[in-house]
Design a protein around this motif. Structure first.
Motif: not given
Length: 219
Positions: A119, A122-123, A125-127, A129-132, A135-136
């Motif tokens: 998990k 994903y966190e 990736a958010q830090v 600044g990547l969008n969904k 990230t995928t």
């Protein structure tokens, strides 16, 4: 056993091997993307879609591939009203059965790969600044493939061997020509040669997947 005899049975067996390889390529190229889409559907927050995908996977994994082959080759034309529109070449029907069957298995392999990703990825990736989508495509899919590769390799080898089921629906392939030669000549040599050809195909496949595993090792 004379060399001339070996050459005489090798030619039709190689013709059969071509059908075997063609079916394998069609099944792999079509079922892996379909399996990934099924994985996305299973994980969808839209419950009806998730339920349908899970039901499909359960049906395809819970019934024998041979039964599915018989259904697609001989059963589809017998469906009332629409059966006459579902008649197709036996090889095409068999290829469709293989694609739909193996897509369910690949979907489960991909799902296992997704569940193995921490998990924290994903966190992170958010830090960053990547969008969904980023990230995928940049983080999730490469790691999922790396994790799933050994299982994909094993399932692909099984697929090569399962192509022998074409024999049951009268589609000429490697085993068909081997059996024909055995019945005609009363010798097990064609079976031995068929086994060698299968081993060569799986050996090449194993080398390809080992190369892919090295390629994704540092992902």
């Amino acid at each position: 056993m004379s060399p001339d005899y070996l050459v005489s049975i090798l030619k039709p067996m190689l013709e059969g091997a071509r059908a075997t390889i063609l079916l394998f390529v069609i099944a792999i190229v079509a079922s892996i993307p379909l399996g990934f889409l099924l994985t996305l559907a299973v994980n969808s927050k839209f419950k009806p879609l998730s339920w349908l995908a899970n039901t499909y996977i359960y049906l395809m994994r819970g019934t024998p591939l041979l039964l599915q082959l018989l259904f697609f080759v001989f059963g589809l034309p017998l469906i009332p009203v629409i059966g006459e529109y579902l008649v197709m070449d036996r090889f095409a029907a068999a290829a469709l059965a293989f694609v739909l069957n193996y897509a369910a298995y690949f979907a489960e392999i991909f799902r296992g790969g997704l569940l193995s990703i921490d998990k924290g990825q994903y966190e992170a990736a958010q830090v960053l600044g990547l969008n969904k989508w980023q990230t995928t495509t940049r983080i999730v899919i490469p790691q999922m493939i790396r994790i799933a590769l050994p299982a994909l390799a094993n399932e692909s080898v099984t697929l090569v061997k399962d192509t022998a089921l074409l024999y049951a629906v009268a589609v000429p392939e490697l085993l068909h020509f081997a059996q024909t030669a055995v019945n005609r000549d009363f010798t097990i040599v064609p079976f031995v040669m068929a086994g060698i050809i299968y081993l060569l195909i799986t050996a090449v496949l194993t080398l390809v997947f080992k190369w892919l595993e090295r390629r994704f090792h540092y992902v």
